[in-house]
Write a protein that holds these residues in place. Sequence first.
Motif, PDB file in Angstrom:
ATOM      1  N   SER A 173       0.803  -1.224   0.000  1.00  0.00           N
ATOM      2  CA  SER A 173       0.000   0.000   0.000  1.00  0.00           C
ATOM      3  C   SER A 173       0.834   1.272   0.000  1.00  0.00           C
ATOM      4  N   ASP A 174       2.111   1.165   0.366  1.00  0.00           N
ATOM      5  CA  ASP A 174       2.967   2.348   0.385  1.00  0.00           C
ATOM      6  C   ASP A 174       3.593   2.622  -0.977  1.00  0.00           C
ATOM      7  N   ALA A 177       0.024   3.228  -5.315  1.00  0.00           N
ATOM      8  CA  ALA A 177      -0.481   4.384  -6.051  1.00  0.00           C
ATOM      9  C   ALA A 177       0.441   4.805  -7.186  1.00  0.00           C
ATOM     10  N   THR A 244       5.248   6.038  -1.839  1.00  0.00           N
ATOM     11  CA  THR A 244       4.403   7.209  -1.614  1.00  0.00           C
ATOM     12  C   THR A 244       4.914   8.007  -0.419  1.00  0.00           C
ATOM     13  N   THR A 245       4.922   9.320  -0.551  1.00  0.00           N
ATOM     14  CA  THR A 245       5.449  10.195   0.499  1.00  0.00           C
ATOM     15  C   THR A 245       4.368  11.174   0.947  1.00  0.00           C
ATOM     16  N   ASN A 247       2.077  10.389   3.195  1.00  0.00           N
ATOM     17  CA  ASN A 247       0.839   9.655   3.478  1.00  0.00           C
ATOM     18  C   ASN A 247       0.767   9.171   4.925  1.00  0.00           C
ATOM     19  N   LYS A 249       2.706   7.162   6.615  1.00  0.00           N
ATOM     20  CA  LYS A 249       3.120   5.793   6.912  1.00  0.00           C
ATOM     21  C   LYS A 249       4.352   5.429   6.103  1.00  0.00           C
ATOM     22  N   TYR A 256       9.176  10.464  -5.391  1.00  0.00           N
ATOM     23  CA  TYR A 256       7.924   9.926  -4.871  1.00  0.00           C
ATOM     24  C   TYR A 256       6.699  10.258  -5.705  1.00  0.00           C
ATOM     25  N   ASP A 257       6.811  11.123  -6.698  1.00  0.00           N
ATOM     26  CA  ASP A 257       5.698  11.374  -7.614  1.00  0.00           C
ATOM     27  C   ASP A 257       5.905  10.700  -8.965  1.00  0.00           C
TER      28      ASP A 257
END
Length: 592
Positions: A173-174, A177, A244-245, A247, A249, A256-257
């Motif tokens: 989940s990290d 996305a 992902t940053t 978020n 967690k 990160y994008d």
Amino acid sequence: MTTTALLGAGAVTSLAAPAPQDGTAASASIPAAAPGDQPVERLIVGYRTKAAEAESDSAADKDVKAKGKKAGESLDFDRRLGTGAALVDLGKKLDEKDTADVVAAFQADPDVAYVVPDKRMYATAADPNDTEYDRQWDLFEATAGMNVPGAWDKATGSGVNVAVIDTGYVAHSDLAANVVAGYDFISDPWMAQDGGGRDSNPADPGDWMNRGECGTDANGQPVPFRDTDNSWHGTHVAGTIAATTGNGKGVAGIAYDATVQPVRVLGKCGGTTADIIDAITWASGGSVAGVPANPNPADVINMSLGGDGACDSGTQSAINGAVSRGTTVVVAAGNDNDDAGFYNPASCSNVITVAASDREGNRASYSNYGRAVDITAPGGETALSSANGIWSTLNTGARSVGSETYAAYQGTSMAAPHIAGLAALMNEADPAMTPAQIETAIKNKARSLPGSCSGGCGAGLADAAAALGSGGGTEPPTGNVFTNTTDVTIRDNATVTSSVQVTGISGNAPADLKIAVDIKHTYRGDLRIEIVAPNGSSAVLKNTSSGDSADNVITTYSVDASGVAANGTWQLRVTDAYSGDTGYIDSWGLTF
């Protein structure tokens, strides 16, 4: 670098040249199996463009069978690779002499540009340590971090796609996305372990192995030497690039994008040169027979993998093709404490070859070195503590898919994605930059390794902020610097202070006051660190953390101090909230 605001001072709160197309001779004779290589099962044959075998599969099949008859072996044309080369099945594993006879038969043909063995390559992460920790020193620590936060004001990887040619991707989940559709290029169903060969699903089912399941090495020792569990290697690599940053967690990805595209080539017992060649071609937007076109051609490719032997012509041709399409190719130097020039693809041209450094800025003990290395990046070293490894996304499953988690790994596999992430940042900042220009900029803006490097570590330790031109690199500070280098002992369950007297600065302190801190202390989670302004207002730079078992605080913080006068006595206030570990303030300073 950590940013906060000063309490009471206003608002609080990151291959050789192409095969010759003319009538020149084929590549010089190559050894069929160098010492330590596995027996050869397939060959990769590159035909010259004017030869019928370069275009016609039937002509190639006829030629292959003729060459086999000449060498006394039964050969078959297997398939066409993305570069146009032919994959030749030797029918069985041949020893060095028999393989040499087959190779010689091809090399004697003037229509053959090159012939190389289809070898296995393996993930280059050194022995992983699964102990969790929550500090990404590799991104921001002043001693040997890559100064990534200083680059984020220029780019975060938006609009850039990074292909991770590796073991595939296990759901996390990290990272989810930022994952786009990839492909599974493992053609051997047994190696794939997912019930089939090539397909559009790059999901990683695991790469566990039993002792001796992959055969034996040149010394007759079983490969692997002991049972191994799933590595989830590709997911760990992908997390370093683009987790992902912001978020709340897990970990922060360097770009990160950016998006990451899992391209699966490594499974049980590694992966093959042929599959990797096709993966490089497809990932960069090239065409591979029988595989749908890549809807998201990669701007950057990361290959944290490698095998014995210098770069072969087939792999080099695929890399050249990728670079010609505008894709920057980043590869791991290898984990054998050896010259990277003896490993593939580390020794290929047109790639950025990355060595690994430890937390103190030394060349990591396992890292390859030498003239083939272009740059060094944090790879970690977990022998003494997992806190000195590279923390990223992982899975708990030992022999099947488990639940998502995080773990510290070490290896040049971990160093390479730092540079792939940096290349993604640079690609966003200036999409017109070519792969060669990106490599040159990274090397030109590197800083000297803080520690030692024997054998050659390329241009030095990569500096993301400097490479992005954001002014956060290693250039000497242009402002006024005030320091205190007198040691102050930090006792258990006590608070100590160290003072710096600031004079000659007109007006208030800056909105981004830099506070460089060097504290030597075991189990740094015991410590609370504050900056105290001359008017008595304060800001917390670091709070206590029961889960942070790493040693030392060596970093630079930033605070908004624009609400207080610059001149006067500033204090660093350090509280040791627990018993059992002690240390001292080595030095600290302010930059106005």
